[in-house]
Design a protein around this motif. Structure first.
Motif, PDB file in Angstrom:
ATOM      1  N   ALA A  11       1.329   4.146   7.422  1.00  0.00           N
ATOM      2  CA  ALA A  11       0.657   5.192   6.644  1.00  0.00           C
ATOM      3  C   ALA A  11       1.280   5.318   5.254  1.00  0.00           C
ATOM      4  CB  ALA A  11       0.747   6.528   7.382  1.00  0.00           C
ATOM      5  N   GLU A  12       0.468   5.693   4.275  1.00  0.00           N
ATOM      6  CA  GLU A  12       0.957   5.824   2.904  1.00  0.00           C
ATOM      7  C   GLU A  12       2.009   6.911   2.768  1.00  0.00           C
ATOM      8  OE1 GLU A  12      -2.292   6.379   0.265  1.00  0.00           O
ATOM      9  OE2 GLU A  12      -3.138   4.375   0.583  1.00  0.00           O
ATOM     10  N   ASN A  13       1.964   7.905   3.634  1.00  0.00           N
ATOM     11  CA  ASN A  13       2.914   9.012   3.541  1.00  0.00           C
ATOM     12  C   ASN A  13       4.081   8.869   4.516  1.00  0.00           C
ATOM     13  OD1 ASN A  13       1.182   9.406   5.700  1.00  0.00           O
ATOM     14  ND2 ASN A  13       1.065  11.635   5.464  1.00  0.00           N
ATOM     15  N   VAL A  14       4.400   7.605   4.871  1.00  0.00           N
ATOM     16  CA  VAL A  14       5.527   7.309   5.755  1.00  0.00           C
ATOM     17  C   VAL A  14       6.307   6.133   5.168  1.00  0.00           C
ATOM     18  CG1 VAL A  14       6.201   6.457   8.056  1.00  0.00           C
ATOM     19  CG2 VAL A  14       4.368   8.146   7.831  1.00  0.00           C
ATOM     20  N   THR A  15       7.628   6.174   5.283  1.00  0.00           N
ATOM     21  CA  THR A  15       8.452   5.024   4.913  1.00  0.00           C
ATOM     22  C   THR A  15       9.116   4.463   6.161  1.00  0.00           C
ATOM     23  OG1 THR A  15      10.458   6.328   4.488  1.00  0.00           O
ATOM     24  CG2 THR A  15       8.921   6.005   2.641  1.00  0.00           C
ATOM     25  N   ARG A  16       9.370   3.167   6.156  1.00  0.00           N
ATOM     26  CA  ARG A  16      10.011   2.491   7.292  1.00  0.00           C
ATOM     27  C   ARG A  16      11.151   1.627   6.760  1.00  0.00           C
ATOM     28  NH1 ARG A  16       5.731  -0.496  10.105  1.00  0.00           N
ATOM     29  NH2 ARG A  16       5.903  -1.999   8.427  1.00  0.00           N
ATOM     30  N   THR A  17      12.344   1.818   7.332  1.00  0.00           N
ATOM     31  CA  THR A  17      13.522   1.092   6.888  1.00  0.00           C
ATOM     32  C   THR A  17      14.180   0.395   8.071  1.00  0.00           C
ATOM     33  OG1 THR A  17      13.934   2.804   5.213  1.00  0.00           O
ATOM     34  CG2 THR A  17      15.735   1.279   5.690  1.00  0.00           C
ATOM     35  N   PRO A  18      14.418  -0.922   7.995  1.00  0.00           N
ATOM     36  CA  PRO A  18      15.156  -1.599   9.068  1.00  0.00           C
ATOM     37  C   PRO A  18      16.612  -1.136   9.089  1.00  0.00           C
ATOM     38  CG  PRO A  18      13.969  -3.169   7.671  1.00  0.00           C
ATOM     39  CD  PRO A  18      13.963  -1.862   6.949  1.00  0.00           C
ATOM     40  N   VAL A  19      17.144  -0.878  10.286  1.00  0.00           N
ATOM     41  CA  VAL A  19      18.543  -0.487  10.439  1.00  0.00           C
ATOM     42  C   VAL A  19      19.124  -1.224  11.636  1.00  0.00           C
ATOM     43  CG1 VAL A  19      18.202   1.807   9.426  1.00  0.00           C
ATOM     44  CG2 VAL A  19      17.988   1.512  11.904  1.00  0.00           C
TER      45      VAL A  19
END
Length: 316
Positions: A11-19
């Motif tokens: 979604a445009e209003n979500v960020t996803r970061t690999p950890v």
């Protein structure tokens, strides 16, 4: 298929970061951290952990859930189980009740040490087999304040008794003998033998309902991911037979449980039996006409508003 083998569009209003982080066994876990797009590093957020179905990975159902729930103001962590996906651990595709339960507790370790997470507001969601792992982790880890399951499987019960508790004592002894002999072969081989695919590539109308559902998800573009082979080492099975995931549910000591299941799911009885065994507060929420796999990825069937209200109430 969505980019990078995710089965959904972010979604445009979500960020996803690999950890990444380590479990207490020293296994490196590959995970994704989802945040609302208006995330403020100076604030503290409620956090959720979403575990994959047994045989699944974070790019499938867990990501679908995280993508929706991050839009509601939660920080959400998804992960590949130890020995599977992009997480570490050898031999590959090993399946372990203790380790899979530890995966949830290690996720709490990670989230609870982020400055932007409110430690007293960490919950867990388990899809399919992860439902049993999340509940088992919460029994002994009071940092998990609430647990929701969707299409829950009790893998330990299924391995010991078979689907619908249909395995006879004779069948069990025959299986254990075959697995014991397989240990010799694995000891001398370059890599251990794997079970057959839990999600068949092809099937006919006479195939069991579960096989048809899993095949239609994992073996088709709908849910396909190259890391999700739906196979585990053959010699993993006895560990599950010897490990009762869902005994002592009273140890949750007042922390709430929400059990979500489809009305026509082949796995419904697992949720019904946990509901009967668990202490209050608890709720069994049955979705009319829904199957087991419907709750993996169908955003028009998964009751996200119910999940949001459940955790917000639990965290009050």
């Amino acid at each position: 298929m969505a980019q990078d083998n995710y089965i959904f569009e972010l979604a445009e209003n979500v960020t996803r970061t690999p950890v990444t982080y380590e479990t207490r066994y020293g296994i490196e876990i590959a995970a994704d951290l989802y945040k609302p797009a208006d995330f403020d590093e100076s604030k503290r957020y409620p956090a959720l952990i979403v575990g994959a179905p047994y045989g699944g990975v974070k790019e499938q159902g867990p990501g679908v859930y995280a993508n929706q729930l991050a839009q509601k103001g939660f920080v959400v962590l998804t992960f590949d189980p130890s020995f599977n996906g992009n997480s570490g651990g050898y031999p590959r595709h090993l399946s372990s009740p203790d380790v899979f339960v530890e995966d949830f507790m290690a996720a709490v370790d990670f989230l609870g040490t982020r400055d932007f997470v409110e430690r007293e507001k960490i919950g867990a969601i388990g899809i399919c087999g992860s439902g049993g792992f999340a509940l088992s982790a919460a029994k002994v880890d009071p940092r998990i304040k609430a647990v929701a399951t969707t299409s829950m499987y009790d893998i330990s019960r299924m391995q010991k008794l078979g689907m619908n508790d249909s395995m006879s004592d004779e069948e069990r002894q025959k299986s254990l003998k075959q697995i014991a002999e397989q240990r010799y072969a694995d000891f001398e081989a370059a890599s251990p033998a794997l079970t057959g695919r839990g999600a068949p590539l092809d099937w006919d109308d006479d195939a069991p309902q579960a096989a048809q559902e899993f095949g239609s998800f994992y073996s088709r573009p709908r849910g396909y991911h190259p890391n999700s082979i739906t196979q585990f080492t053959v010699t993993s099975t006895p560990s599950w037979m010897n490990f009762a995931l869902l005994d002592d549910l009273d140890w949750l000591a007042g922390r709430p449980i929400l059990l979500i299941a489809g009305e026509i799911a082949h796995s419904l009885y697992f949720s019904e039996d946990v509901y009967e065994a668990a202490a209050e507060p608890k709720e069994l929420f049955v979705i009319p006409k829904a199957t087991h796999v419907d709750l993996y990825d169908k955003t028009d069937v998964i009751p996200f508003d119910k999940l949001v209200n459940f955790f917000k109430t639990a965290f009050e």
